[in-house]
Write an enzyme that holds these catalytic residues in place. Structure first.
Site, PDB file in Angstrom:
ATOM      1  N   CYS A  12      -6.904 -13.688   6.719  1.00 53.50           N
ATOM      2  CA  CYS A  12      -7.797 -14.745   7.190  1.00 53.50           C
ATOM      3  C   CYS A  12      -9.233 -14.210   7.159  1.00 53.50           C
ATOM      4  CB  CYS A  12      -7.421 -15.154   8.607  1.00 53.50           C
ATOM      5  SG  CYS A  12      -7.620 -13.811   9.786  1.00 53.50           S
ATOM      6  N   GLU A 125      -6.274  -9.797  22.386  1.00 49.25           N
ATOM      7  CA  GLU A 125      -7.296 -10.859  22.398  1.00 49.25           C
ATOM      8  C   GLU A 125      -7.448 -11.441  23.809  1.00 49.25           C
ATOM      9  OE1 GLU A 125      -6.892 -13.980  19.380  1.00 49.25           O
ATOM     10  OE2 GLU A 125      -7.801 -15.379  20.794  1.00 49.25           O
TER      11      GLU A 125
HETATM   12  S1  SF4 Z   1      -9.455 -16.209  15.015  1.00 47.88           S
HETATM   13 FE1  SF4 Z   1      -7.896 -14.751  14.394  1.00 47.88          FE
HETATM   14  S2  SF4 Z   1      -6.692 -15.879  12.850  1.00 47.88           S
HETATM   15 FE2  SF4 Z   1      -8.631 -16.980  13.097  1.00 47.88          FE
HETATM   16  S3  SF4 Z   1      -9.987 -16.162  11.501  1.00 47.88           S
HETATM   17 FE3  SF4 Z   1     -10.354 -15.008  13.382  1.00 47.88          FE
HETATM   18  S4  SF4 Z   1      -9.020 -13.217  13.218  1.00 47.88           S
HETATM   19 FE4  SF4 Z   1      -8.273 -14.725  11.760  1.00 47.88          FE
END
Ligand code: SF4
Length: 293
Positions: A12, A125
């Site tokens: 991502c 997170e």
């Molecule tokens: S929030 Fe997490 S899944 Fe979404 S772009 Fe950022 S790192 Fe990737």
């Protein structure tokens, strides 16, 4: 034999960006210390370690004056403060979407809201996001955990309740939590902090599942989002296998298929996907007929 690749799939934006930061830092001055595993992919971690990355579990293990990499999941402000106090050069790979969720959690708590966080309380997170909350907060991961939380058990309504989410949660669950939370607060403010990257990768697997005889999901066995892609494929009645690298491919399984799908977790680097293509080509003795779906 035909190979179809889910689109989008693989790294991502946030993880790609963070890996770019750490690669650049490593070419300038190794070693660089990563606080926690920089990416949920053992092969990519190994590649970065060969370039000079040292993975540590606590900021106190990082020597004063060294360079420290913060992964895309982010870190609590107290951790960053500890590092800066010791003159550590912080390379901050926090994903901008995670940063936005942290900012909303902080703003809500500063405005007097009890912050309700949908997510896994042990996930880095969420540990980092919670560090930005100045007042009361509650983390829940399911509807039953919401009902058993102190928010629901209290006999008085909460005056101000603010809801944010881990970026990789499902929107349908956030909507359910919001609906249930309406009954326990005089005022409810909701920020949809879910990132589209995860949703789009899951939708791509659902679409691909009906077009293939079998699907290879490639990504770290420690990657929750990769596991989810495999479950989605299987729930769609697709014969799906979850591997970390091309060396784990089952030759017989490949030869039984006419159309094979490939999907990769948000932490699977392109080079592992490419190795998988090559391995399928070798097994099938083909020139490579790969399409992005
Ligand atoms: S929030 Fe997490 S899944 Fe979404 S772009 Fe950022 S790192 Fe990737």
């Amino acid at each position: 034999m035909k190979v179809l690749v889910a689109a989008p799939t693989g790294l991502c934006f946030g993880v790609k960006r963070a890996i770019g930061f750490v690669e650049k830092a490593l070419t300038q001055a190794a070693p660089v210390y990563a606080l926690g595993s920089p990416i949920h992919n053992p092969q990519e971690v190994e590649r970065l370690q060969k370039m000079g990355l040292c993975v540590v579990q606590s900021e106190m293990e990082i020597p004063a004056g060294a360079a420290a990499f913060i992964r895309a999941h982010g870190a609590a402000p107290g951790v960053l403060e500890n590092l800066r106090k010791r003159n550590v050069n912080v390379i901050d790979g926090t994903c901008p979407f995670v940063r936005a969720a942290q900012d909303h959690a902080r703003e809500l708590s500063e405005a007097g809201y009890h912050v309700l966080i949908l997510g896994n309380e042990k996930h880095p997170e969420i540990i980092g996001m919670r560090g930005y909350v100045r007042g009361p907060s509650t983390v829940i991961s399911t509807i039953p955990s919401l009902f058993s939380s102190t928010i629901f058990k209290s006999s008085v309504k909460i005056h101000k309740l603010g809801l944010v989410s881990q970026t990789t949660q499902e929107e349908s669950l956030l909507a359910e939590v919001a609906k249930a939370a309406l009954g326990v607060a005089d005022e409810l403010r909701i920020y949809n902090t879910i990132c589209r990257a995860t949703i789009e990768r899951q939708q791509a697997v659902r679409r691909l599942a009906s077009a293939v005889d079998g699907m290879i999901v490639i990504g770290g066995h420690n990657s929750a989002n990769t596991g989810k892609l495999c479950r989605i494929a299987r729930d769609s009645n697709c014969d799906a296998v979850w591997i970390e690298h091309a060396g784990q491919l089952d030759r017989r399984w490949v030869l039984e298929k006419r159309v094979i799908g490939i999907a990769a977790g948000a932490s699977t680097p392109d080079w592992l996907i490419e190795q998988l293509h090559n391995a399928i080509d070798n097994i099938a003795g083909r020139q490579g007929d790969v399409r992005n779906e």
